[in-house]
Design a protein around this motif. Structure first.
Motif, PDB file in Angstrom:
ATOM      1  N   LEU A   1       0.871  -1.064   0.166  1.00  0.00           N
ATOM      2  CA  LEU A   1      -0.055  -0.004   0.144  1.00  0.00           C
ATOM      3  C   LEU A   1       0.956   1.432  -0.004  1.00  0.00           C
ATOM      4  N   THR A   2       1.929   1.197   0.567  1.00  0.00           N
ATOM      5  CA  THR A   2       2.903   2.282   0.680  1.00  0.00           C
ATOM      6  C   THR A   2       3.518   2.604  -0.954  1.00  0.00           C
ATOM      7  N   ILE A   3       3.484   1.469  -1.574  1.00  0.00           N
ATOM      8  CA  ILE A   3       4.108   1.716  -2.952  1.00  0.00           C
ATOM      9  C   ILE A   3       3.033   2.306  -3.836  1.00  0.00           C
ATOM     10  N   LEU A   4       1.641   1.840  -3.292  1.00  0.00           N
ATOM     11  CA  LEU A   4       0.526   2.442  -4.249  1.00  0.00           C
ATOM     12  C   LEU A   4       0.714   3.997  -4.050  1.00  0.00           C
ATOM     13  N   VAL A   5       0.685   4.467  -2.368  1.00  0.00           N
ATOM     14  CA  VAL A   5       0.732   5.752  -2.072  1.00  0.00           C
ATOM     15  C   VAL A   5       1.844   6.582  -2.743  1.00  0.00           C
TER      16      VAL A   5
END
Length: 208
Positions: A78-82
């Motif tokens: 999810l951090t990569i998505l952000v």
């Protein structure tokens, strides 16, 4: 000239990818069939005399491995998505937009594909295949309860390998970090599930 070199490098990698993919398939098909000799040999140490898996509800395997490690990896993804979303707002992140977007998409695609295959699978979990008898245990290889092939839990760890394909040309050191980390996490998470009786080794190798 630099652009040509990069394209040639990608082409060379592509041939290596396909060769390794075919070789892996042949090795798995011939030596690691589901519930084959190797699977049974490796899972017997985790079965007691009553045909049960004593570690099935063991806290570190159920909570730490099956829940918290998985949640941590999901947080990383999810951090990569952000980061990818931020690249649309911040100019200094623009150059990272492709790599972050590709990384996240490959994680979603690979884990979703495993999930779909698993949901349609007729392979049971090892703990649903054991039939205790007075002379020991028997295996019911016709059992279909569980939808346990491929190994869904291990896919969360193996998905980290996507980072290798993102960075192998631009940043080889970072690429190998993701490759090694993904393999370690995938195998570790899958082995813990095998200790619980949820999967055979082959389930997790095919997932990888």
């Amino acid at each position: 000239k630099m652009k040509y070199t990069t394209m040639q490098t990608r082409f060379d990698f592509l041939w290596v990818d396909y060769s390794l993919l075919i070789l892996s398939f042949l090795i798995l098909w011939n030596f690691f069939p589901v519930a084959g000799v190797i699977d049974l040999h490796l899972i017997y140490p985790f079965i007691d005399a009553n045909g049960k898996f004593p570690l099935r509800e063991y806290w570190s395997l159920v909570e730490l491995n099956h829940r918290y490690v998985k949640y941590l990896l999901i947080l990383i993804y999810l951090t990569i998505l952000v980061g990818w979303l931020v690249s649309f707002k911040r100019q200094n992140w623009y150059n990272r937009r492709w790599e972050l977007g590709y990384f996240f998409c490959m994680v979603v695609l690979s884990t979703t594909l495993i999930g779909i295959l698993k949901s349609q699978s007729a392979h049971a979990c090892p703990w649903n295949m054991i039939l205790p008898t007075s002379d020991g245990i028997l295996w019911d290889f016709s059992a279909t309860e569980g939808h346990c092939f491929p190994g869904g839990h291990a896919s969360t760890g193996f998905a980290l390998i996507a980072g290798y394909f993102v960075y192998r040309i631009s940043n080889p050191k970072q690429a190998y970090f993701f490759l090694i980390a993904g393999m370690i996490l995938g195998f570790t998470m899958g082995w813990a599930q095998m200790m619980r009786g949820a999967h055979f080794l082959s389930h997790n190798l095919w997932t990888g």
